[in-house]
Design a protein around this motif. Structure first.
Motif, PDB file in Angstrom:
ATOM      1  N   ARG A  51      -0.024   1.397 -11.005  1.00  0.00           N
ATOM      2  CA  ARG A  51      -0.154   2.702 -10.347  1.00  0.00           C
ATOM      3  C   ARG A  51      -0.630   2.614  -8.899  1.00  0.00           C
ATOM      4  NH1 ARG A  51      -2.792   6.653 -15.011  1.00  0.00           N
ATOM      5  NH2 ARG A  51      -1.280   6.142 -16.660  1.00  0.00           N
ATOM      6  N   PHE A  52      -1.138   1.449  -8.498  1.00  0.00           N
ATOM      7  CA  PHE A  52      -1.620   1.356  -7.114  1.00  0.00           C
ATOM      8  C   PHE A  52      -0.929   0.237  -6.336  1.00  0.00           C
ATOM      9  CE2 PHE A  52      -4.516  -0.644  -4.052  1.00  0.00           C
ATOM     10  CZ  PHE A  52      -4.606   0.375  -3.131  1.00  0.00           C
ATOM     11  N   TRP A  53      -1.022  -1.005  -6.836  1.00  0.00           N
ATOM     12  CA  TRP A  53      -0.528  -2.132  -6.052  1.00  0.00           C
ATOM     13  C   TRP A  53       0.979  -2.096  -5.851  1.00  0.00           C
ATOM     14  CZ3 TRP A  53      -3.871  -4.556  -3.313  1.00  0.00           C
ATOM     15  CH2 TRP A  53      -5.186  -4.703  -3.752  1.00  0.00           C
ATOM     16  N   ARG A  54       1.729  -1.633  -6.832  1.00  0.00           N
ATOM     17  CA  ARG A  54       3.179  -1.606  -6.697  1.00  0.00           C
ATOM     18  C   ARG A  54       3.651  -0.505  -5.761  1.00  0.00           C
ATOM     19  NH1 ARG A  54       6.486  -2.416 -12.181  1.00  0.00           N
ATOM     20  NH2 ARG A  54       8.071  -2.581 -10.551  1.00  0.00           N
ATOM     21  N   THR A  55       2.825   0.483  -5.528  1.00  0.00           N
ATOM     22  CA  THR A  55       3.186   1.567  -4.607  1.00  0.00           C
ATOM     23  C   THR A  55       2.612   1.353  -3.210  1.00  0.00           C
ATOM     24  OG1 THR A  55       1.234   2.855  -5.266  1.00  0.00           O
ATOM     25  CG2 THR A  55       3.250   3.177  -6.537  1.00  0.00           C
ATOM     26  N   LEU A  56       1.989   0.211  -2.969  1.00  0.00           N
ATOM     27  CA  LEU A  56       1.354  -0.042  -1.684  1.00  0.00           C
ATOM     28  C   LEU A  56       2.399  -0.506  -0.668  1.00  0.00           C
ATOM     29  CD1 LEU A  56      -1.533  -0.085  -0.428  1.00  0.00           C
ATOM     30  CD2 LEU A  56      -1.553  -2.533  -0.877  1.00  0.00           C
ATOM     31  N   PRO A  57       2.426   0.071   0.540  1.00  0.00           N
ATOM     32  CA  PRO A  57       3.386  -0.400   1.559  1.00  0.00           C
ATOM     33  C   PRO A  57       3.076  -1.826   1.985  1.00  0.00           C
ATOM     34  CG  PRO A  57       2.539   1.787   2.109  1.00  0.00           C
ATOM     35  CD  PRO A  57       1.701   1.267   0.991  1.00  0.00           C
ATOM     36  N   ASP A  58       4.050  -2.439   2.615  1.00  0.00           N
ATOM     37  CA  ASP A  58       3.907  -3.837   3.040  1.00  0.00           C
ATOM     38  C   ASP A  58       3.246  -3.987   4.400  1.00  0.00           C
ATOM     39  OD1 ASP A  58       5.182  -4.582   0.718  1.00  0.00           O
ATOM     40  OD2 ASP A  58       7.178  -4.654   1.657  1.00  0.00           O
ATOM     41  N   ASP A  59       3.147  -2.917   5.173  1.00  0.00           N
ATOM     42  CA  ASP A  59       2.668  -3.031   6.550  1.00  0.00           C
ATOM     43  C   ASP A  59       1.218  -2.582   6.713  1.00  0.00           C
ATOM     44  OD1 ASP A  59       3.214  -0.450   5.917  1.00  0.00           O
ATOM     45  OD2 ASP A  59       4.159   0.088   7.834  1.00  0.00           O
TER      46      ASP A  59
END
Length: 291
Positions: A51-59
């Protein structure tokens, strides 16, 4: 987990007991084949990952990531309900009832030891920086050690003798840290290696000597059954007759009997050095072709 718990005895490793003592915690090993107990911890990590890490942007930066994680925990993660002895309560309420001690100001004094090879410039690479050693150790294998929390790095030989200690540079800064004594020793060694003699001519042509000629004759006799005599005069020198090459030349089947001469301008004179007697020629410039 073998670094924490001994797989054979199930007890805490002696090397990890100092870590637990430093942070003031007790280690409670989960017995094997207890999927329900392990799943409680793993499920909490699974929820945060999905719910958090997979939705985190890369930049995003690490600081921004930490701030977003704190916001997610206060809105989503800590509001989940858990069953307690007094009924259901949120994760934040259960955590507030079990306060944790503040971590120590200094990290655990673990020592990081790596093996390095000294370069030709008497430098040792460590975490994006280079540290100097004595020039006599060029090409040798040394160990670089750094204790967490310390502001210096030690360079030791394979036997454990510390030969250099430098101030720790920021990680990945690309800094070259040299000791003043190492600089003087390296300069002295470089000056001692220089010479004023004439440099060696590696491409100097040396004719074969009598031993080389005798070995070549023996090799020819071994391959052909007799020593070759053609092409060698009475003194033993090899004779190359270019007239034989000219006599063996034959006309190419595609050779033309004429010659085309290109000049910069059509008015440029054609001198006799360009051609031979008996060859028909054509003259033209490069832009308008032959004439």
């Amino acid at each position: 987990m073998a670094t924490v718990i001994n797989p054979e005895s199930g007890r805490v490793q002696a090397s990890f007991s100092a870590v637990a003592k430093h942070y003031g915690v007790a280690v409670r090993a989960c017995p094997p084949q207890r999927g329900n107990r392990k799943g409680v911890v793993e499920k909490a990590n699974h929820v945060a990952a999905q719910r958090f890490w997979r939705t985190l942007p890369d930049d995003v930066t690490p600081e921004q990531t930490q701030q977003r994680l704190d916001d997610w925990c206060s809105i989503r993660g800590d509001t989940r309900l858990r069953a307690t002895a007094d009924g259901k309560a949120s994760v934040a309420t259960v955590a507030a009832a079990e306060p944790l001690r503040a971590p120590p100001a200094d990290p655990f004094p673990a020592t990081l030891v790596v093996t390095r090879v000294v370069s030709a410039q008497a430098l040792v690479s460590f975490r994006g920086n280079r540290y100097s050693v004595a020039p006599e150790l060029a090409g040798a294998t040394v160990t670089v050690s750094h204790r967490l929390g310390a502001g210096h790095v030690d360079v030791a030989t394979e036997s454990g003798t510390v030969i250099a200690r430098h101030t720790l540079a920021p990680e990945g800064a690309g800094v070259m840290v040299r000791d003043h004594g190492h600089v003087l020793a390296l300069e002295k060694a470089a000056l001692a290696a220089t010479t004023t003699t004439r440099p060696h001519r590696s491409k100097q042509r040396i004719p074969p000597g009598p031993d080389a000629r005798a070995a070549a004759d023996a090799l020819r006799a071994q391959r052909t059954g007799q020593a070759p005599t053609s092409g060698v005069d009475a003194s033993g020198e090899v004779v190359i007759d270019l007239a034989r090459y000219c006599a063996c030349r034959k006309s190419h089947p595609c050779r033309s009997d004429s010659m085309l001469i290109f000049v910069e301008d059509s008015w440029q004179a054609v001198v006799s050095a360009y051609l031979e007697v008996g060859y028909p020629i054509g003259v033209g410039d490069r832009l308008r072709g032959g004439a």
